[in-house]
Design a protein around this motif. Structure first.
Motif, mmCIF file in Angstrom:
data_model
loop_
_atom_site.group_PDB
_atom_site.id
_atom_site.type_symbol
_atom_site.label_atom_id
_atom_site.label_comp_id
_atom_site.label_asym_id
_atom_site.label_seq_id
_atom_site.Cartn_x
_atom_site.Cartn_y
_atom_site.Cartn_z
ATOM 1 N N GLY A 20 0.814 -1.206 0.000
ATOM 2 C CA GLY A 20 0.000 0.000 0.000
ATOM 3 C C GLY A 20 0.845 1.252 0.000
ATOM 4 N N ALA A 21 0.850 1.975 -1.108
ATOM 5 C CA ALA A 21 1.577 3.240 -1.183
ATOM 6 C C ALA A 21 0.774 4.305 -0.445
ATOM 7 C CB ALA A 21 1.794 3.651 -2.637
ATOM 8 N N MET A 22 1.402 4.953 0.530
ATOM 9 C CA MET A 22 0.734 6.023 1.274
ATOM 10 C C MET A 22 0.827 7.322 0.474
ATOM 11 S SD MET A 22 1.850 5.331 5.252
ATOM 12 C CE MET A 22 3.624 5.252 4.940
ATOM 13 N N LEU A 23 -0.279 7.694 -0.151
ATOM 14 C CA LEU A 23 -0.335 8.913 -0.932
ATOM 15 C C LEU A 23 -1.076 9.966 -0.112
ATOM 16 C CD1 LEU A 23 -1.187 7.404 -4.444
ATOM 17 C CD2 LEU A 23 1.056 7.903 -3.457
ATOM 18 N N SER A 24 -0.357 10.967 0.322
ATOM 19 C CA SER A 24 -0.934 12.001 1.178
ATOM 20 C C SER A 24 -1.743 12.992 0.348
ATOM 21 C CB SER A 24 0.169 12.737 1.921
ATOM 22 O OG SER A 24 0.949 13.503 0.999
ATOM 23 N N HIS A 25 -2.522 13.817 1.033
ATOM 24 C CA HIS A 25 -3.219 14.894 0.331
ATOM 25 C C HIS A 25 -2.200 15.802 -0.346
ATOM 26 C CE1 HIS A 25 -7.536 14.558 1.357
ATOM 27 N NE2 HIS A 25 -7.091 13.871 2.404
ATOM 28 N N GLY A 26 -1.046 16.003 0.293
ATOM 29 C CA GLY A 26 0.000 16.819 -0.317
ATOM 30 C C GLY A 26 0.540 16.212 -1.593
ATOM 31 N N ASN A 27 0.779 14.891 -1.582
ATOM 32 C CA ASN A 27 1.239 14.191 -2.790
ATOM 33 C C ASN A 27 0.240 14.360 -3.929
ATOM 34 O OD1 ASN A 27 2.394 11.371 -0.808
ATOM 35 N ND2 ASN A 27 3.560 13.144 -1.496
ATOM 36 N N MET A 28 -1.020 14.097 -3.628
ATOM 37 C CA MET A 28 -2.056 14.124 -4.658
ATOM 38 C C MET A 28 -2.328 15.541 -5.155
ATOM 39 S SD MET A 28 -2.729 10.942 -5.121
ATOM 40 C CE MET A 28 -4.178 11.070 -6.170
ATOM 41 N N VAL A 29 -2.381 16.497 -4.241
ATOM 42 C CA VAL A 29 -2.588 17.888 -4.650
ATOM 43 C C VAL A 29 -1.453 18.339 -5.570
ATOM 44 C CG1 VAL A 29 -2.546 20.283 -3.831
ATOM 45 C CG2 VAL A 29 -4.019 18.611 -2.705
ATOM 46 N N ALA A 30 -0.226 17.974 -5.196
ATOM 47 C CA ALA A 30 0.932 18.357 -6.016
ATOM 48 C C ALA A 30 0.833 17.771 -7.416
ATOM 49 C CB ALA A 30 2.232 17.900 -5.348
ATOM 50 N N ASN A 31 0.491 16.485 -7.514
ATOM 51 C CA ASN A 31 0.440 15.861 -8.832
ATOM 52 C C ASN A 31 -0.715 16.391 -9.672
ATOM 53 O OD1 ASN A 31 0.406 12.618 -10.362
ATOM 54 N ND2 ASN A 31 2.090 14.078 -10.387
ATOM 55 N N VAL A 32 -1.834 16.693 -9.022
ATOM 56 C CA VAL A 32 -2.954 17.294 -9.745
ATOM 57 C C VAL A 32 -2.556 18.683 -10.252
ATOM 58 C CG1 VAL A 32 -5.299 18.211 -9.524
ATOM 59 C CG2 VAL A 32 -4.746 15.973 -8.560
ATOM 60 N N CYS A 33 -1.874 19.460 -9.415
ATOM 61 C CA CYS A 33 -1.420 20.786 -9.845
ATOM 62 C C CYS A 33 -0.391 20.683 -10.968
ATOM 63 C CB CYS A 33 -0.834 21.553 -8.658
ATOM 64 S SG CYS A 33 -2.060 22.107 -7.454
ATOM 65 N N GLN A 34 0.495 19.687 -10.900
ATOM 66 C CA GLN A 34 1.481 19.480 -11.961
ATOM 67 C C GLN A 34 0.786 19.135 -13.280
ATOM 68 O OE1 GLN A 34 3.520 16.428 -9.706
ATOM 69 N NE2 GLN A 34 5.393 17.653 -9.537
ATOM 70 N N ALA A 35 -0.154 18.193 -13.208
ATOM 71 C CA ALA A 35 -0.870 17.769 -14.414
ATOM 72 C C ALA A 35 -1.745 18.897 -14.958
ATOM 73 C CB ALA A 35 -1.723 16.538 -14.103
ATOM 74 N N TYR A 36 -2.382 19.632 -14.060
ATOM 75 C CA TYR A 36 -3.243 20.758 -14.465
ATOM 76 C C TYR A 36 -2.421 21.806 -15.209
ATOM 77 C CZ TYR A 36 -6.334 24.832 -13.958
ATOM 78 O OH TYR A 36 -7.101 25.948 -14.195
ATOM 79 N N ALA A 37 -1.247 22.129 -14.668
ATOM 80 C CA ALA A 37 -0.378 23.114 -15.319
ATOM 81 C C ALA A 37 0.023 22.648 -16.714
ATOM 82 C CB ALA A 37 0.865 23.367 -14.461
ATOM 83 N N TRP A 38 0.191 21.337 -16.870
ATOM 84 C CA TRP A 38 0.653 20.780 -18.145
ATOM 85 C C TRP A 38 -0.444 20.795 -19.210
ATOM 86 C CZ3 TRP A 38 5.729 19.825 -18.689
ATOM 87 C CH2 TRP A 38 6.164 19.198 -19.866
ATOM 88 N N VAL A 39 -1.689 20.464 -18.806
ATOM 89 C CA VAL A 39 -2.768 20.345 -19.797
ATOM 90 C C VAL A 39 -3.551 21.646 -19.987
ATOM 91 C CG1 VAL A 39 -3.040 17.898 -19.248
ATOM 92 C CG2 VAL A 39 -4.562 19.558 -18.158
ATOM 93 N N LYS A 40 -3.412 22.593 -19.044
ATOM 94 C CA LYS A 40 -4.225 23.817 -19.084
ATOM 95 C C LYS A 40 -4.119 24.560 -20.405
ATOM 96 C CE LYS A 40 -6.891 26.915 -17.055
ATOM 97 N NZ LYS A 40 -7.128 27.755 -18.220
ATOM 98 N N PRO A 41 -2.927 24.703 -21.008
ATOM 99 C CA PRO A 41 -2.853 25.452 -22.272
ATOM 100 C C PRO A 41 -3.661 24.834 -23.412
ATOM 101 C CG PRO A 41 -0.672 25.245 -21.274
ATOM 102 C CD PRO A 41 -1.587 24.333 -20.515
ATOM 103 N N TYR A 42 -4.041 23.559 -23.264
ATOM 104 C CA TYR A 42 -4.722 22.855 -24.358
ATOM 105 C C TYR A 42 -6.197 22.612 -24.050
ATOM 106 C CZ TYR A 42 0.230 21.920 -24.979
ATOM 107 O OH TYR A 42 1.582 22.047 -25.089
ATOM 108 N N THR A 43 -6.686 23.196 -22.957
ATOM 109 C CA THR A 43 -8.059 22.936 -22.531
ATOM 110 C C THR A 43 -8.811 24.247 -22.329
ATOM 111 O OG1 THR A 43 -7.379 22.881 -20.199
ATOM 112 C CG2 THR A 43 -7.421 20.776 -21.372
ATOM 113 N N ALA A 44 -10.112 24.133 -22.088
ATOM 114 C CA ALA A 44 -10.946 25.302 -21.811
ATOM 115 C C ALA A 44 -11.849 24.961 -20.628
ATOM 116 C CB ALA A 44 -11.783 25.663 -23.031
ATOM 117 N N GLU A 45 -11.760 25.740 -19.563
ATOM 118 C CA GLU A 45 -12.526 25.439 -18.357
ATOM 119 C C GLU A 45 -14.011 25.318 -18.652
ATOM 120 O OE1 GLU A 45 -11.892 28.026 -15.068
ATOM 121 O OE2 GLU A 45 -10.027 27.038 -14.471
#
Length: 551
Positions: free
Chosen positions: A222-247
């Motif tokens: 069981g990998a312990m994924l903290s809220h900090g881990n997940m928030v960071a990865n979501v923010c990383q992915a969001y920053a990457w895809v944001k230029p190609y998407t529309a809210e």
């Protein structure tokens, strides 16, 4: 390793992300549901669920948990395919401060017993189709106190009642089961609106998920994924895809199961921030039904694994779909084969971008720029705030172009393995880098190339042979549908290469395939054995179980 990759970031993507702007995944959820309240969040079997409804129903589930004395930090297992019930219970559990334990619905009783006991889960939400598995595991479970049961059609209105009848009594897809004091999820969601709910205080150190590794190389951890881990990865992915998407305008196809870390972070969480519509596919293995379903909607994005893309391309109705709205396709979970990526570009008119990650990194480590015109064979550039090092067996950092083990450090890297300090110590080095077990290299522009799993390398007469290279050549044969390469013991000479192949036409012979490989591979890499099969064993995500074939 110097971050040469930053110079090749797409315009608008920052070198670093600030994950402190969200206190937890619940913070992201609340802001998104408020911002996109009237918009559709999920579509399942023709029915829609708005962001406002998602917020209300998940609140009811969280309130019910609190009313039963469920405290923050309690482990709650979810054993469901892609249904409305999954995001409702997922976000409800997180809102109550609980830790989510995702369970594969296809687990055997033994596998489920291990995961529930190891995680010390006290609550499980399970679809009735798999209740018999839980019943078989129950006598050996130590911590489970509350069982919540749902049926596939429970959140689909009148259509759902008909579907439940068909599944139970016509198709006989629900094996007989008997569990002590099961609670119906529908009664919880419909009857908890007036229960009080007090949101707990959550921070980056609180554990959001115990996400279990596949267990293909041993007992699942069981990998312990903290809220900090997940928030960071979501923010990383969001920053990457944001230029190609529309809210509020995007529409993503979710064929991969949400309980898998790839779809969980990419489809469920990142596209939540974007206010996207998410089409949930119940059974992606039924490719004709999948094609019919996605053909109804103007989808803008799709994620998947190589085997899914290959299966779609081999469906004659898929190639006739309208891809005019498609912005990007993201492949991960296993290596994307060049022949598949090149055909995807021909059929859809859009490139297939490859990403890389693992359970222990929440999962994204690298992603290719989504505006590349052609498939480049790499797994992309390290995400913002990510450090990457290529190292040999002695821990020495390799130079540009040299192959070694991919090692990662960043805010998305897990806290460690649950109740397993020994395995945690094995995977981290003294510099704090996580050793992935994957072999690769970085080129002069910072693009990372995955060569293969360290444990899957085939040793032929002292030479390293990488299965991915063999598979890519074999897959380029026009009569090959799927392929996997393994090493077979050859005595003192080490190993020889064997391939398992699913062919399109029975006319393809072993000799024809070997002769084809000789045109592209040096002699010691050419497969010596070919075994044709009707299908290859896969995980529920569609990843081919290479080690199962080797065994």
């Amino acid at each position: 390793m110097k971050k040469t990759w930053i110079t090749n970031y797409p315009p608008g993507v920052p070198a670093e992300i600030d994950a402190t702007c969200y206190s937890s995944l619940v913070d992201i959820f609340n802001q998104s549901c408020q911002k996109f309240a009237p918009l559709t969040a999920y579509i399942s079997m023709g029915k829609s669920l708005r962001y406002a409804q998602l917020a209300s129903l998940s609140r009811n589930f969280a309130a019910w948990l609190q009313s039963r004395g469920i405290k923050p930090g309690t482990r709650i297992a979810l054993m469901m395919p892609n249904l409305f019930q999954y995001p409702v219970c997922l976000f409800g559990a997180l809102r109550a401060g609980c830790t989510v334990v995702n369970c594969n619905p296809l687990y055997t009783a033994h596998e489920l017993e291990h995961q529930l006991n190891d995680s010390e889960a006290e609550v499980i939400v399970i679809v009735e189709n798999f209740a018999a598995t839980l019943q078989a595991a129950l006598p050996k479970l130590n911590s489970l106190k509350t069982i919540i049961v749902t049926a596939i059609g429970d959140m689909l209105g009148l259509k759902g009642h008909v579907m439940n009848f068909m599944v139970r009594h016509v198709k006989h897809r629900v094996p007989k089961w008997s569990l002590p004091h099961p609670v119906q999820l529908t009664s919880i969601l419909n009857g908890s609106g007036k229960l009080p709910f007090t949101p707990p205080t959550l921070g980056h150190n609180d554990i959001a998920f115990l996400q279990y590794t596949g267990g293909t190389t041993g007992v699942a951890k069981g990998a312990m994924l903290s809220h900090g881990n997940m928030v960071a990865n979501v923010c990383q992915a969001y920053a990457w895809v944001k230029p190609y998407t529309a809210e509020g305008k995007d529409f993503i196809i979710t064929a991969l199961p949400l309980y898998h870390i790839f779809a969980l972070t990419a489809n469920c969480l990142t596209f939540l921030m974007l206010g996207a519509r998410n089409l949930l596919i119940l059974n992606p293995r039924d490719v004709p039904a999948l094609v019919r379903e996605i053909g109804k909607y103007p989808f803008t994005a799709i994620t998947g694994v190589n085997t899914l893309f290959s299966a779609l391309l081999n469906d004659e109705n898929f190639i006739n779909l309208d891809f005019g709205h498609l912005h990007f396709t993201l492949g991960g979970g296993m290596a994307v084969q060049r022949p598949v990526a090149e055909r995807w570009k021909i059929v859809t008119g859009k490139p297939l971008s490859q990403a890389y990650g693992l359970t222990e990194t929440s999962p994204a480590v690298t992603i290719n720029p989504l505006d590349l015109s052609e498939f480049n064979g790499s797994i992309g550039l390290p995400l913002p705030s990510t450090e990457l090092s290529i190292r040999d067996d002695n821990g020495r950092e390799m130079v540009t172009g040299e192959i070694g083990e991919i090692c990662v450090k960043g805010p998305q890297v897990m806290k460690g393995y649950w109740n397993n300090p020994e395995e945690t110590q094995k995977i981290f080095d003294q510099d704090g880098f996580l050793h992935t077990g994957d072999m690769g290299y970085v080129d002069a522009e910072g693009f990372v190339y995955l060569v293969d799993r360290k444990k899957d390398i085939i040793i032929v007469s002292g030479f390293n042979v990488y299965p991915n290279e063999i598979e890519e050549v074999v897959a380029s044969h026009p009569e090959v549908r799927e392929v996997v390469a393994v090493g077979v013991d050859n005595g003192a000479a080490g190993e020889i290469v064997k391939v398992f192949v699913v062919r399109k036409s029975p006319s393809l012979t072993e000799k024809q395939l070997i002769d084809f490989c000789r045109q592209s591979l040096t002699a010691y890499k050419v497969p010596k054995l070919v075994e044709f099969r009707d299908e290859l064993p896969k995980t529920n995500v569609g990843k081919i179980l290479r080690r199962a074939l080797k065994a």
